[in-house]
Scaffold this active site. Structure first.
Site, mmCIF file in Angstrom:
data_model
loop_
_atom_site.group_PDB
_atom_site.id
_atom_site.type_symbol
_atom_site.label_atom_id
_atom_site.label_comp_id
_atom_site.label_asym_id
_atom_site.label_seq_id
_atom_site.Cartn_x
_atom_site.Cartn_y
_atom_site.Cartn_z
ATOM 1 N N TYR A 20 0.864 -1.177 0.000
ATOM 2 C CA TYR A 20 0.000 0.000 0.000
ATOM 3 C C TYR A 20 0.899 1.223 0.000
ATOM 4 C CZ TYR A 20 -3.505 3.355 1.721
ATOM 5 O OH TYR A 20 -4.340 4.434 1.877
ATOM 6 N N ASP A 67 9.391 2.702 -0.524
ATOM 7 C CA ASP A 67 8.400 3.400 0.291
ATOM 8 C C ASP A 67 8.687 3.049 1.746
ATOM 9 O OD1 ASP A 67 6.244 4.244 1.720
ATOM 10 O OD2 ASP A 67 4.734 3.496 0.328
ATOM 11 N N LYS A 71 5.053 9.592 8.559
ATOM 12 C CA LYS A 71 4.880 9.088 9.935
ATOM 13 C C LYS A 71 5.919 9.626 10.928
ATOM 14 C CE LYS A 71 2.217 5.131 8.348
ATOM 15 N NZ LYS A 71 0.824 5.246 8.686
HETATM 16 N N1 HOZ Z 1 -3.800 3.086 6.010
HETATM 17 C C1 HOZ Z 1 -3.383 3.254 7.345
HETATM 18 C C2 HOZ Z 1 -2.811 1.999 7.893
HETATM 19 N N2 HOZ Z 1 -1.986 1.258 7.050
HETATM 20 C C3 HOZ Z 1 -4.520 3.673 8.216
HETATM 21 C C4 HOZ Z 1 -4.494 5.094 8.487
HETATM 22 C C5 HOZ Z 1 -5.540 5.557 9.485
HETATM 23 O O1 HOZ Z 1 -6.655 5.049 9.494
HETATM 24 O O2 HOZ Z 1 -5.240 6.438 10.256
#
Ligand code: HOZ
Length: 428
Positions: free
Chosen positions: A144, A239, A267
């Protein structure tokens, strides 16, 4: 039984916000219960609006490596805010963060700061296309890279749990530019390059896959990607939005000894505030506007609050034995959990790297997307709910990673292990 405040708020939220949440996985759909509304958080604990206290292994999905509301990070944000929250103009803290990132990553000469991991990856792809003059990209099933159109093809994270790996709303003509290979399977990558190598701008990969649960790269996989991209004149994009500064100071690439052409970050470098970054060699990065023709901009990019939180976090990470300590604590946790699972005859595979881990409910080794999909998601959901009732907040989906922070003390870890045994007692 009175209806909880979280439940009431969730019901209101659903009439105001799609699905009641601002990011799908937060809706707890994959674990068959209603989401918690969080009121406050400190250290390794979150407290919901009903006053329930939980040991948190979501840690805002990774940024909070020091735990919630770390005093020095909070102080840095307050100080920065007192001087203005956004200028839309250059400021010194941007320089500090950029310098720290360039110093930590041998592959990064120059870096552009943005507001999220999604912005970073979509900008990196634009840049790779411009640099190579090619249009196609290769990504991996279950990886992802945020929610830009190019990446929502057989993607991980929320798409995996919702069972909709490819989002509607993406024109098929656009989707055709994204080629999908199998993680940890170099032959699937070779096959794509043999057919279309001359059209492929880049491979983008999470060097440590963190959005189908934690799946580690097998020996030779990343090296193989480096070799293939070099052979075909394509770029290699790591990534490291999740793995950056999580597994060591710098990225997983520092441990693997591989230099990608571009790296995306997010992050941890924002210390819990919205941030992203992409960087690489001078030659490539100098194509970004205004130095070069590849346009990318942002009102809040480099804002002083996120910069202050990020710089302070990285400074703390530089000090002493943070990564050894994180490793020790997370190993203690996964060892303890593993013993409990064995005692109750539960079939699980636990993958761990440093302070990241995933418990997969399967009897198989989990090293591929296909193995990930063999997991019993219903069992994970039951385990999640049983743990939540015992004061432990795990990611609300089988296909996400759990994080240990510097705020998780040994007592918290022991409490978690005990809660897990009690949960398994109930489930067995
Ligand atoms: N896509 C994020 C985890 N892999 C989630 C982000 C969120 O819901 O804060």
């Amino acid at each position: 039984m009175p209806v909880s405040i979280s439940k009431q708020l969730f019901s209101q939220a659903q009439s105001l916000i799609p699905g009641g949440v601002n990011s799908p996985v937060r809706a707890f759909k994959a674990v068959g219960t209603d989401p918690l509304f969080i009121d406050r958080a400190s250290g390794c604990r979150v407290v919901d609006v009903d006053g329930n206290n939980y040991i948190d292994y979501v840690c805002s999905w990774g940024p909070l490596i020091l735990g919630h509301s770390h005093p020095q990070v909070v102080e840095a944000i307050v100080q920065a805010a007192s001087k203005g929250t956004s200028y839309g103009a250059p400021c010194l803290p941007e320089l500090e963060l950029a310098a720290m990132i360039c110093e930590a990553f041998p592959s990064i000469d120059k870096v552009r700061l943005v507001n999220s991991g999604t912005e970073a990856t979509m900008s990196a792809i634009r840049l790779a296309r411009a640099f190579t003059g090619r249009d196609r990209i290769v990504k991996f099933e279950g990886c992802y890279h945020g929610h830009a159109d190019a990446f929502l093809i057989k993607a991980g994270s929320g798409l995996l749990t919702s069972g909709v790996p490819t989002s509607p709303g993406i024109p098929p003509e656009l989707a055709a530019y994204t080629l999908v290979a199998a993680y940890n399977d170099l032959s699937s990558v070779e096959a794509l390059f043999e057919e279309q190598g001359g059209d492929i701008a880049a491979i983008i990969v999470e060097p440590v896959a963190g959005n189908m649960g934690l799946v580690l790269p097998e020996s030779g996989f990343l090296e193989g990607l480096r070799e293939i991209t070099t052979r075909y004149g394509s770029l290699l994009i790591f990534d490291e939005v999740i793995s950056g500064f999580r597994v060591t100071y710098g990225g997983y690439q520092n441990l693997a000894g591989i230099k990608p052409d571009l790296t995306t970050l997010g992050k941890i470098i924002g210390g819990g505030l919205p941030v992203g970054a992409y960087g690489g060699s001078r030659e490539i990065m100098d194509m970004v506007a205004p130095q070069g023709p590849v346009y990318q901009a942002g009102t809040l990019s480099g804002n002083p609050l996120a910069m202050a939180a990020g710089v302070t976090t990285l400074k703390i990470l530089q000090s002493s034995n943070v990564y050894t300590e994180l490793e020790r604590r997370c190993a203690r946790l996964t060892d303890g959990l593993g013993q409990g699972f064995a005692q109750f005859g539960e079939n699980v595979a636990i993958n761990r790297l440093g302070s990241m881990f995933s418990v997969f409910f399967t009897s198989r080794q989990v090293n591929t997307h296909e193995a990930v999909m063999s997991c019993d998601t219903g069992r994970y959901a039951a385990y999640f709910r049983a743990m939540l009732q015992r004061g432990v907040y795990y990611p609300p989906a089988q296909f996400e990673v759990s994080f240990v922070s510097m705020a998780h003390r040994d007592e918290d870890i022991e409490e978690t292990i005990t809660a897990a045994r009690r949960a398994l007692e109930l489930l067995s």
